[in-house]
Design an enzyme around this catalytic site. Structure first.
Site, PDB file in Angstrom:
ATOM      1  N   CYS A 304       0.789  -1.235   0.000  1.00 38.19           N
ATOM      2  CA  CYS A 304       0.000   0.000   0.000  1.00 38.19           C
ATOM      3  C   CYS A 304       0.826   1.293   0.000  1.00 38.19           C
ATOM      4  CB  CYS A 304      -1.042   0.000   1.112  1.00 38.19           C
ATOM      5  SG  CYS A 304      -0.386  -0.084   2.777  1.00 38.19           S
ATOM      6  N   ARG A 334      10.331  -9.357   4.722  1.00 40.66           N
ATOM      7  CA  ARG A 334      10.385  -8.890   6.114  1.00 40.66           C
ATOM      8  C   ARG A 334      11.413  -9.690   6.888  1.00 40.66           C
ATOM      9  NH1 ARG A 334       4.062  -7.884   7.782  1.00 40.66           N
ATOM     10  NH2 ARG A 334       3.595  -6.630   5.938  1.00 40.66           N
ATOM     11  N   GLU A 336      12.039 -11.423   9.797  1.00 44.10           N
ATOM     12  CA  GLU A 336      11.233 -11.945  10.909  1.00 44.10           C
ATOM     13  C   GLU A 336      12.100 -12.483  12.035  1.00 44.10           C
ATOM     14  OE1 GLU A 336       8.092 -11.647  11.415  1.00 44.10           O
ATOM     15  OE2 GLU A 336       7.131 -11.353   9.476  1.00 44.10           O
ATOM     16  N   ARG A 345       5.372 -18.190   8.598  1.00 40.75           N
ATOM     17  CA  ARG A 345       6.073 -16.960   8.979  1.00 40.75           C
ATOM     18  C   ARG A 345       7.440 -16.991   8.331  1.00 40.75           C
ATOM     19  NH1 ARG A 345       5.178 -12.825  12.050  1.00 40.75           N
ATOM     20  NH2 ARG A 345       3.454 -13.829  13.116  1.00 40.75           N
ATOM     21  N   GLU A 353      -2.489  -7.185  -2.269  1.00 42.71           N
ATOM     22  CA  GLU A 353      -2.953  -6.102  -1.413  1.00 42.71           C
ATOM     23  C   GLU A 353      -3.930  -5.212  -2.157  1.00 42.71           C
ATOM     24  OE1 GLU A 353      -0.271  -4.087   1.187  1.00 42.71           O
ATOM     25  OE2 GLU A 353      -1.869  -2.774   1.869  1.00 42.71           O
ATOM     26  N   ASP A 416      -8.612  -8.489  11.979  1.00 42.71           N
ATOM     27  CA  ASP A 416      -7.748  -9.634  11.665  1.00 42.71           C
ATOM     28  C   ASP A 416      -8.610 -10.850  11.387  1.00 42.71           C
ATOM     29  OD1 ASP A 416      -5.351  -8.354  11.932  1.00 42.71           O
ATOM     30  OD2 ASP A 416      -4.725  -9.398  13.761  1.00 42.71           O
ATOM     31  N   GLU A 434      -3.072 -15.615  12.074  1.00 41.13           N
ATOM     32  CA  GLU A 434      -3.634 -14.475  11.322  1.00 41.13           C
ATOM     33  C   GLU A 434      -3.305 -14.715   9.858  1.00 41.13           C
ATOM     34  OE1 GLU A 434      -2.131 -10.447  12.129  1.00 41.13           O
ATOM     35  OE2 GLU A 434      -2.527 -10.035  10.016  1.00 41.13           O
ATOM     36  N   ASN A 437      -5.847  -9.531   6.860  1.00 40.71           N
ATOM     37  CA  ASN A 437      -6.495  -8.472   7.632  1.00 40.71           C
ATOM     38  C   ASN A 437      -7.143  -7.461   6.700  1.00 40.71           C
ATOM     39  OD1 ASN A 437      -4.440  -6.903   6.663  1.00 40.71           O
ATOM     40  ND2 ASN A 437      -3.271  -6.938   8.548  1.00 40.71           N
ATOM     41  N   CYS A 462      -6.848  -0.699   3.314  1.00 38.37           N
ATOM     42  CA  CYS A 462      -6.222  -1.778   2.558  1.00 38.37           C
ATOM     43  C   CYS A 462      -6.489  -3.100   3.252  1.00 38.37           C
ATOM     44  CB  CYS A 462      -4.716  -1.544   2.438  1.00 38.37           C
ATOM     45  SG  CYS A 462      -3.881  -1.617   4.024  1.00 38.37           S
ATOM     46  N   ARG A 469      -0.183 -17.805   3.964  1.00 46.36           N
ATOM     47  CA  ARG A 469      -1.021 -18.030   5.155  1.00 46.36           C
ATOM     48  C   ARG A 469      -2.333 -18.704   4.773  1.00 46.36           C
ATOM     49  NH1 ARG A 469       0.525 -14.080   9.576  1.00 46.36           N
ATOM     50  NH2 ARG A 469       2.788 -14.288   9.486  1.00 46.36           N
TER      51      ARG A 469
HETATM   52  P1  ATP Z   1       1.890 -10.875  12.060  1.00 42.72           P
HETATM   53  O1  ATP Z   1       1.230 -10.237  13.254  1.00 42.72           O
HETATM   54  O2  ATP Z   1       1.528 -12.298  11.852  1.00 42.72           O
HETATM   55  O3  ATP Z   1       3.358 -10.596  12.013  1.00 42.72           O
HETATM   56  P2  ATP Z   1       1.422  -8.569  10.542  1.00 42.72           P
HETATM   57  O4  ATP Z   1       0.490  -7.831  11.411  1.00 42.72           O
HETATM   58  O5  ATP Z   1       2.858  -8.206  10.538  1.00 42.72           O
HETATM   59  O6  ATP Z   1       1.269 -10.140  10.790  1.00 42.72           O
HETATM   60  P3  ATP Z   1       0.464  -7.292   8.211  1.00 42.72           P
HETATM   61  O7  ATP Z   1       1.587  -6.339   8.098  1.00 42.72           O
HETATM   62  O8  ATP Z   1      -0.809  -6.780   8.680  1.00 42.72           O
HETATM   63  O9  ATP Z   1       0.872  -8.551   9.064  1.00 42.72           O
HETATM   64  O10 ATP Z   1       0.327  -8.040   6.801  1.00 42.72           O
HETATM   65  C1  ATP Z   1      -0.893  -8.562   6.344  1.00 42.72           C
HETATM   66  C2  ATP Z   1      -0.819 -10.018   6.006  1.00 42.72           C
HETATM   67  O11 ATP Z   1       0.431 -10.400   5.447  1.00 42.72           O
HETATM   68  C3  ATP Z   1      -0.973 -10.919   7.216  1.00 42.72           C
HETATM   69  O12 ATP Z   1      -2.303 -11.046   7.585  1.00 42.72           O
HETATM   70  C4  ATP Z   1      -0.405 -12.197   6.668  1.00 42.72           C
HETATM   71  O13 ATP Z   1      -1.359 -12.827   5.860  1.00 42.72           O
HETATM   72  C5  ATP Z   1       0.718 -11.738   5.785  1.00 42.72           C
HETATM   73  N1  ATP Z   1       2.012 -11.822   6.460  1.00 42.72           N
HETATM   74  C6  ATP Z   1       2.569 -10.914   7.290  1.00 42.72           C
HETATM   75  N2  ATP Z   1       3.786 -11.326   7.711  1.00 42.72           N
HETATM   76  C7  ATP Z   1       4.009 -12.529   7.126  1.00 42.72           C
HETATM   77  C8  ATP Z   1       5.086 -13.463   7.150  1.00 42.72           C
HETATM   78  N3  ATP Z   1       6.176 -13.222   7.845  1.00 42.72           N
HETATM   79  N4  ATP Z   1       4.969 -14.603   6.430  1.00 42.72           N
HETATM   80  C9  ATP Z   1       3.866 -14.841   5.699  1.00 42.72           C
HETATM   81  N5  ATP Z   1       2.814 -14.002   5.629  1.00 42.72           N
HETATM   82  C10 ATP Z   1       2.871 -12.860   6.326  1.00 42.72           C
HETATM   83 ZN    ZN Z   2      -1.594  -1.877   3.584  1.00 40.95          ZN
HETATM   84 MG    MG Z   3       4.507  -9.002  11.556  1.00 36.83          MG
END
Ligand code: ATP
Ligand code: ZN
Ligand code: MG
Length: 503
Positions: A304, A334, A336, A345, A353, A416, A434, A437, A462, A469
């Site tokens: 976004c 990301r 992680e 994850r 998106e 979520d 999750e 969202n 968004c 996931r």
């Molecule tokens: P989480 O709390 O699980 O770290 P987030 O709040 O960081 O998620 P958002 O930034 O809101 O996630 O991203 C939206 C979507 O992207 C999540 O709902 C999920 O489907 C996906 N997502 C986020 N982080 C990951 C990841 N590390 N691996 C796979 N999918 C991911």
């Molecule tokens: Zn967004």
């Molecule tokens: Mg996260």
């Protein structure tokens, strides 16, 4: 006095008539203070001294922002002094700037700022003295931002240890689930996926890729296209400018993959590097560090921000609202770290998106439609056991953007979507995944990126559809054997690629 600003103004030359300068400072100074403070307080000027080409003054006020008065003073001094003594103002700085203010919470442990300062706190009253502030700091309101940051740090201390806000909204019926294994383990055993060559990434072989693309197709054809969303293709690197505007840069600096560029593509500059590679068959890291620039962008974190950049500075015609687009080309990266697990994850994942921009009414209506289409997919195609919850999004907690609104209104904020993963334990005790969202963020981003409507208010939002996931949630509940999959899902899957046999 609440605030005291000690300033040092450097002139283009020592003034021929220092006494005349002092009286000029006295008059323009008082006037500048009055104008800058208005009815918000009173102030006065003290400690006027001329030493060579330096002018020292102290501005004190019980209202806000004496640096505003200093800016006015410098401007008018430049004019007056130029006329009377043919001397100009070259630059200015503040050896000391002190403010007193009330903290929004109790200070539980010490807080610091990354600039020269001292901070004294008595009860709720804080006295902050910043030292050696350059001209830029005074022109650009660093003091105001430092105070805001201290307030944010104090507020965050009061949240510490409290659970993230989470409130159940909807809950699907309980399902008879026959699978209770970790699907990543299952996919590894069948050679559908292989742990990637770099951290937190997976190589999806034909079968897993086919399933991930099936999820993508379902999201597109069953949710987005019926609701009028059209596709965009965006660049994969996010500029720092964009992330400064969204607040991501201050909110998540430890989660980005940073992009660096070669300093040059001239082969001659790289000769030592290539020679070392040829001889040692290793990466000459020290040499490489010399040849690449400091990071200048990040690899896509979420799509976004760059979509908002695309709309920045534009006025969207009434007929194009609500604007509905989605990106599925930029892959999210990301860092992680310790949180990595399985396919759910990871450090690199695929998201669709959708981003929507419209009037508040249009967005609330669109959200209801999206929720209904998502429910159709999760209930009737993927046949998941899932639930939704209202949660506090990070931008309300961390980068202090939109104000925290009436919790019961539930207009601006994030929902979520979570799925039960049987391999993690019971429904009650285990953490659900999750898997996507959906947010409405109000005017936060349309303001930040100057995106305008023809009339009225323009909101945006968004939804992050995490395909890994969706896949993990589905396989965790239904297993890896296509015979056990819901009929509608099998229609979408079509013929599966034949597994490649490795001996
Ligand atoms: P989480 O709390 O699980 O770290 P987030 O709040 O960081 O998620 P958002 O930034 O809101 O996630 O991203 C939206 C979507 O992207 C999540 O709902 C999920 O489907 C996906 N997502 C986020 N982080 C990951 C990841 N590390 N691996 C796979 N999918 C991911
Ligand atoms: Zn967004
Ligand atoms: Mg996260």
């Amino acid at each position: 006095m609440e605030h005291a600003l000690r300033a040092e103004i450097t002139l283009s030359a020592a003034p021929p008539d220092p006494a005349g300068l002092e009286s000029l400072v006295g008059s323009v100074g008082e006037e500048s203070l009055k104008r800058a403070l208005g009815t918000r307080g009173t102030g006065h000027l003290s400690g006027i001294a001329v030493v060579g080409d330096q002018l020292h003054v102290t501005l004190e006020s019980d209202g806000s922002r004496p640096h505003q008065a200093l800016l006015a003073l410098v401007r008018r001094l430049g004019e007056g002094l130029g006329r009377a003594q043919k001397v100009g103002v070259r630059s200015f700085r503040a050896p000391s700037y002190r403010v007193r203010f009330e903290l929004e919470g109790d200070l539980k442990h010490p807080v610091t700022l990354p600039l020269p300062h001292t901070l004294h706190v008595e009860g709720r009253i804080a006295t902050l003295e910043m030292r050696d502030l350059p001209e830029e700091a005074l022109r650009d309101n660093w003091m105001d931002r430092a105070v805001t940051l201290l307030q944010e740090k104090v507020r965050r201390q009061s949240y510490e240890g409290k659970e993230q806000y989470w409130d159940l909204l909807t809950q699907s019926p309980r399902r008879e689930l026959r699978y209770d294994q970790d699907p990543t383990e299952g996919m590894l055993a069948r050679q559908w996926i292989r742990n990637g060559p770099t951290k937190g990434k997976w190589f999806l072989g034909p079968t897993a890729a086919h399933l991930l693309r099936t999820m993508e197709r379902i999201a597109r054809t069953e949710v987005l296209e019926p609701l009028g969303f059209t596709e965009v293709v965006q660049p994969h690197h996010d500029s720092f400018d964009i992330l400064l505007k969204t607040g991501h840069l201050e909110g998540l600096p430890g989660e980005f993959y940073y992009v660096t560029e070669p300093r040059t593509r001239d082969p001659a500059a790289w000769e030592t590097f290539t020679d070392l590679v040829k001889i040692t068959r290793k990466v000459p890291e020290a040499e490489l560090a010399k040849l690449v620039s400091p990071p200048s962008a990040v690899s896509c974190y979420a799509q976004c921000p760059t979509i908002y950049w695309w709309l920045s500075g534009r006025t969207i015609a009434q007929e194009s609202l609500p604007l509905r687009v989605f990106d599925r080309s930029a892959v999210s990266n990301r860092y992680e770290s310790g949180g990595r697990h399985g396919l759910e994850r990871v450090d690199e994942f695929h998201r669709i998106e959708p981003v929507y921009v419209g009037t508040p009414d249009q967005l609330v209506e669109l959200r209801e439609k999206l929720l209904a289409r998502y429910a159709h997919v999760f209930d009737s195609i993927l046949e998941l056991e899932w639930r939704t919850a209202w949660v506090t999004p990070f931008y309300m907690q961390q980068s202090g953007g939109v104000g925290v609104e009436d919790a019961t209104a539930r207009v601006k904020g994030t929902i979520d979507f979570e799925a039960y993963l049987p391999y993690r334990g019971t429904r009650e005790a285990s953490e659900w995944l999750e898997f996507q969202n959906l947010s409405i963020v109000g005017e936060k981003y349309t303001k930040a990126f100057t995106i305008r409507p023809q009339k009225g208010e323009l909101w945006s939002g968004c939804s992050g559809i995490g395909l890994e996931r969706w896949l993990t949630a589905f396989l965790a509940q239904h297993g890896l054997d296509p015979d056990g999959w819901p009929a509608k899902f099998r229609e979408h899957v079509g013929p599966m690629p034949r597994d490649i046999r490795f001996l």
